[in-house]
Design an enzyme around this catalytic site. Structure first.
Site, short mmCIF file in Angstrom:
data_model
loop_
_atom_site.label_atom_id
_atom_site.label_comp_id
_atom_site.label_asym_id
_atom_site.label_seq_id
_atom_site.Cartn_x
_atom_site.Cartn_y
_atom_site.Cartn_z
CG HIS A 135 -2.05 -1.03 1.11
ND1 HIS A 135 -2.49 -1.57 -0.08
CD2 HIS A 135 -2.81 -1.62 2.09
CE1 HIS A 135 -3.47 -2.43 0.17
NE2 HIS A 135 -3.67 -2.50 1.47
CG HIS A 209 -7.82 -0.33 2.25
ND1 HIS A 209 -8.38 -0.98 3.34
CD2 HIS A 209 -6.86 -1.15 1.79
CE1 HIS A 209 -7.75 -2.13 3.52
NE2 HIS A 209 -6.82 -2.25 2.60
CD GLU A 346 -8.24 -3.45 -0.66
OE1 GLU A 346 -7.08 -3.06 -0.84
OE2 GLU A 346 -8.51 -4.42 0.07
C1 GLA Z 1 -5.26 -5.18 1.99
C2 GLA Z 1 -4.45 -6.40 1.96
C3 GLA Z 1 -4.53 -7.13 3.26
C4 GLA Z 1 -4.22 -6.22 4.43
C5 GLA Z 1 -5.11 -5.01 4.36
C6 GLA Z 1 -4.75 -3.97 5.40
O1 GLA Z 1 -6.54 -5.33 1.66
O2 GLA Z 1 -4.77 -7.25 0.90
O3 GLA Z 1 -3.65 -8.21 3.27
O4 GLA Z 1 -2.88 -5.84 4.38
O5 GLA Z 1 -5.01 -4.39 3.13
O6 GLA Z 1 -4.67 -4.48 6.67
#
Ligand code: GLA
Length: 381
Positions: A135, A209, A346
């Site tokens: 991210h 997110h 997402e």
């Molecule tokens: C995303 C990832 C997960 C986790 C979340 C945040 O969706 O795919 O593995 O890292 O973000 O906690």
């Protein structure tokens, strides 16, 4: 109230007034309200801007992380509830947020070992997730304060946020100029439009997110929600949640959501992919044509009747079932957020694409414009 806080409030009220006065159409902008949300540890002021539509839905977006902090949606009786997880204070977002409502970038999801090669040059990114890059790194776009573009925000019920990622930020090449536009339509849609340009070849994969709970944030887990994903294939992952590169059929596996299925039914399955993800935490390869805008998924919660459809121009969808929510977070209104109390949908390009030439490309070159759109559409039945 101390002087500083009073000053921040005055600045926010003035900026709201500017938005209204720029408009010339009071109907459109009457609903734009803003309030101070305090300041970051570095002393940057943060505001929350509110969008409203005809049926009374409201979206709150803050400048820290271009983050959706609240979103109300009607149930089958027209009763509004906030359907996204979040916090009441900026400090909680700064200290402990698992990306609640964040705009994610420069790259949504993981890049294996935090490295990739582009035009023969090897780039090393910040690693922040078990030796991988997640991210956008240690200080991704979710942890910076965005600027509100007042002029663009007047065109109806939308908010335009801007950020310029520096050349070398978190290890990425190229200065990246990004615009994210949130709009709340009278058709009960939260629409997010992304645009970016760069001055050097780079990789970009922006996403949103929010953790949704259609029964209302803090109202138990999401295991009873039904989910449909319009995807015949997904990208299997290794134990570090990095795609192996394969595009695998969902048929006969717990990953098959081509007919609406209750999320909790197969979440404890012994299928190796469910084990690797500790639940659902995978990218689905959407069936619609490359680059086409269309339906990706639909979620339904039967006690409230709320339905959320996700439409996007992106080729992939990360469905994350909140497996890392472990009950230690206290959210809005003092509500505890238990295990799997929210799910994320997402819209994105596939994780680790910079290292997977067979995946749709995430490279952005100077002179080209990165442009994607996603809609979260709400109804009830
Ligand atoms: C995303 C990832 C997960 C986790 C979340 C945040 O969706 O795919 O593995 O890292 O973000 O906690």
């Amino acid at each position: 109230m101390n002087i500083r806080r009073l000053f921040i409030m005055i600045v926010c009220v003035l900026s709201a007034a500017m938005i209204i006065s720029c408009s010339g159409n009071k109907e459109e902008t009457k609903s734009m309200e803003t309030m101070s949300f305090g300041e970051t540890p570095e002393g940057q002021e943060v505001g929350i801007f509110y969008l409203k539509n005809k049926s009374g839905m409201q979206a709150g977006i803050m400048t820290y992380g271009a983050t959706l902090v609240s979103l109300t949606a009607p149930d089958r009786n027209g009763v509004m509830s906030d359907v996204v997880l979040g916090f009441d204070s900026l400090s909680s977002y700064v200290i402990q947020s698992p990306y609640f409502g964040s705009t994610i970038g420069r790259y949504g999801n993981r890049i294996g070992k935090g490295t990739f090669e582009l035009n023969g040059v090897k780039y090393t990114l910040a690693v922040n997730n078990g030796g991988n890059h997640l991210h956008g790194g240690l200080k991704g776009f979710d942890k910076v304060v965005w600027t509100v573009d007042q002029k663009e925000s007047v065109k109806g019920k939308s908010l335009t946020l801007m950020y310029i990622g520096k050349d070398g930020e978190e290890g990425y090449p190229g200065a990246l100029t990004i615009k994210v536009v949130y709009s709340l339509t009278d058709e009960n849609e939260l629409r997010i439009d992304y645009e970016a340009t760069t001055d050097k070849s780079t990789v970009v994969n922006l996403t949103h997110h929010s953790y949704f709970n259609l029964a209302g944030a803090g109202n138990g887990d999401i295991l009873g929600h039904e989910l449909f994903i319009d995807a015949d294939r997904f990208t299997p992952i290794d134990q570090g949640l990095i795609p192996t590169g394969e595009l695998r059929s969902v048929r006969g596996t717990p990953m098959d959501f081509t007919k609406a299925e209750v999320i909790g039914t197969r979440i404890k399955d012994t299928y190796e992919q469910i084990k690797n993800g500790e639940g659902y935490d995978h990218n689905w390869v959407l069936n619609k044509a490359q680059g086409a805008f269309g339906l990706a998924a639909r979620a339904f919660e039967k006690t409230s009747g709320r339905v959320m459809e996700v439409l996007t121009s992106e080729p992939g969808l990360q469905f994350y079932s909140g497996n890392f929510l472990d009950g230690t977070l206290t959210g809005k209104g003092g509500r505890n957020y238990g295990y799997r109390s929210g799910f994320c949908l997402e819209t994105q390009h596939f994780p680790d694409s910079p290292n997977k030439p067979q995946f749709p490309s995430t490279t952005l070159n100077p002179g080209s414009i990165y442009k994607t759109s996603t809609i979260y559409r709400f109804s009830a039945k």
